[in-house]
Design a protein around this motif. Structure first.
Motif, PDB file in Angstrom:
ATOM      1  N   HIS A 124       0.845  -1.202   0.000  1.00  0.00           N
ATOM      2  CA  HIS A 124       0.000   0.000   0.000  1.00  0.00           C
ATOM      3  C   HIS A 124       0.882   1.256   0.000  1.00  0.00           C
ATOM      4  CE1 HIS A 124      -2.958   3.030   1.191  1.00  0.00           C
ATOM      5  NE2 HIS A 124      -2.217   3.314   2.243  1.00  0.00           N
ATOM      6  N   HIS A 162       3.395   8.146   4.415  1.00  0.00           N
ATOM      7  CA  HIS A 162       2.206   8.891   4.853  1.00  0.00           C
ATOM      8  C   HIS A 162       1.505   8.220   6.039  1.00  0.00           C
ATOM      9  CE1 HIS A 162       0.089   5.921   2.392  1.00  0.00           C
ATOM     10  NE2 HIS A 162      -1.039   6.283   2.963  1.00  0.00           N
ATOM     11  N   ASP A 163       1.541   6.888   6.106  1.00  0.00           N
ATOM     12  CA  ASP A 163       0.873   6.177   7.201  1.00  0.00           C
ATOM     13  C   ASP A 163       1.853   5.694   8.271  1.00  0.00           C
ATOM     14  OD1 ASP A 163      -1.867   6.324   6.637  1.00  0.00           O
ATOM     15  OD2 ASP A 163      -1.839   4.590   5.297  1.00  0.00           O
ATOM     16  N   SER A 190      -4.350  -0.927   3.425  1.00  0.00           N
ATOM     17  CA  SER A 190      -3.899   0.124   4.328  1.00  0.00           C
ATOM     18  C   SER A 190      -4.307  -0.140   5.770  1.00  0.00           C
ATOM     19  CB  SER A 190      -4.439   1.468   3.871  1.00  0.00           C
ATOM     20  OG  SER A 190      -5.838   1.485   4.008  1.00  0.00           O
ATOM     21  N   ASP A 227      -3.809   7.674  -1.990  1.00  0.00           N
ATOM     22  CA  ASP A 227      -4.313   6.766  -0.963  1.00  0.00           C
ATOM     23  C   ASP A 227      -5.659   6.191  -1.406  1.00  0.00           C
ATOM     24  OD1 ASP A 227      -4.065   5.596   1.580  1.00  0.00           O
ATOM     25  OD2 ASP A 227      -5.219   7.162   2.561  1.00  0.00           O
ATOM     26  N   LYS A 281       0.756   4.499  11.716  1.00  0.00           N
ATOM     27  CA  LYS A 281       0.150   3.171  11.947  1.00  0.00           C
ATOM     28  C   LYS A 281       1.204   2.157  12.383  1.00  0.00           C
ATOM     29  CE  LYS A 281      -3.575   3.581   8.599  1.00  0.00           C
ATOM     30  NZ  LYS A 281      -4.054   3.170   7.271  1.00  0.00           N
TER      31      LYS A 281
HETATM   32 FE   LIG Z   1      -2.829   5.084   3.497  1.00  0.00          FE
END
Ligand SMILES: [Fe+2]
Ligand SMILES: [Fe+2]
Length: 291
Positions: free
Chosen positions: A118, A151-152, A248, A237, A155
């Motif tokens: 992702h 960007h993530d 994601s 995204d 997480k």
């Molecule tokens: Fe994402």
């Protein structure tokens, strides 16, 4: 059983732990120390990164991959730094390191390999949107790629360092059909955008990368800040979710905010074209596993 926690004290504790991250891998600490020292040259950083086989090969694999867009054969980290710049290589190395770190004692809350795909997918798509005409003045394509890749980041941080709570957040997102951000706020007091931004700030990532991490789900603030890279990450995204590229770990699927197109001043046709181009390259991107 983890209880829902909206207590501001909880948020403070999580932020404090995110900014301390006691179990950083040694190489990461060394990269950070070297990057923070003003007398460090790009050669010094290259030396630190080169000492770690897995990080070096990850960085080289990335910069040499066809979807990254460099068709020259880059065989050393110092050469990668010359081509991509110290900031980009540093961000790639840090990103690769944290993505490879697994939760200490627990089990990952989401499929890490699908999540990595992702991230690579969003990076590739954000960069492609730029190549096809979405402008972000003053930001180069490498920085856009890194912004998409990371960007993530929040997480991964949650999953690695707050594993029990994060597994519960993922479970609740699934069960209650809420977004992962809502579940994160419920269980941890803040979402992955905010947590990622704290870490990225501490690591002194370039401003566009910070913006993408913090604002990729918030086009209202992105519009107010003129954060074009965040808009690119937002569209990419959504695009990866639409063409089913990687996973994601988002729970309820997210929607495309039309304000992202306004920020970039691009027509819908450009997005549609980019999505189908990347869809045609899915197999190649999926082949880029984390191992
Ligand atoms: Fe994402
Ligand atoms: Fe996100």
């Amino acid at each position: 059983m983890v209880l829902a926690n909206t207590d501001p004290e909880r948020k403070r504790i999580v932020i404090q732990r995110v900014s301390q991250l006691p179990t950083l891998p040694t190489t990461l600490v060394k990269i950070l120390q070297a990057a923070e020292n003003p007398s460090t040259s790009s050669g010094d950083i290259a030396l630190v990164i080169s000492k770690d086989q897995s990080i070096s090969s990850m960085v080289l694999k990335l910069v040499n991959s066809a979807f990254y867009g460099h068709f020259r054969n880059i065989s050393s980290i110092s050469h990668a730094i010359v081509i991509l710049g110290m900031q980009t290589v540093k961000s790639l190395a840090l990103g690769a390191t944290i993505f490879r770190t697994q939760p200490g004692a627990g089990v990952a809350a989401f499929d890490r390999n699908a999540f990595w795909i992702h991230s690579i997918g969003v990076a590739t798509m954000a960069r492609r949107l730029m190549t096809k005409g979405a402008e972000a003045p003053g930001v180069d394509k490498e920085t856009v790629f890194v912004s998409g890749l990371l960007h993530d980041l929040g997480k991964v941080v949650f999953d690695n360092y707050f594993n029990e709570e994060y597994r519960e957040a993922a479970r609740q997102a699934e069960e209650k059909k809420i977004t992962i951000r809502e579940a994160e706020r419920l269980l941890l007091g803040l979402d992955h955008c905010e947590a990622g931004r704290f870490l990225a700030q501490k690591w002194q990532f370039p401003a566009p990368v910070l913006e993408a991490i913090e604002l990729h789900h918030d086009m209202e603030r992105a519009a107010a800040a003129g954060a074009r890279v965040a808009a690119l990450a937002h569209i990419a995204d959504f695009g990866c979710q639409k063409i089913n590229l990687g996973k994601s770990g988002n729970g309820k699927p997210s929607a495309l905010d039309p304000r992202a197109l306004e920020i970039l001043n691009i027509p819908e046709s450009l997005i549609a074209e980019t999505f189908s181009e990347i869809e045609g390259e899915k197999e190649m991107i999926e082949g880029f596993g984390i191992d």
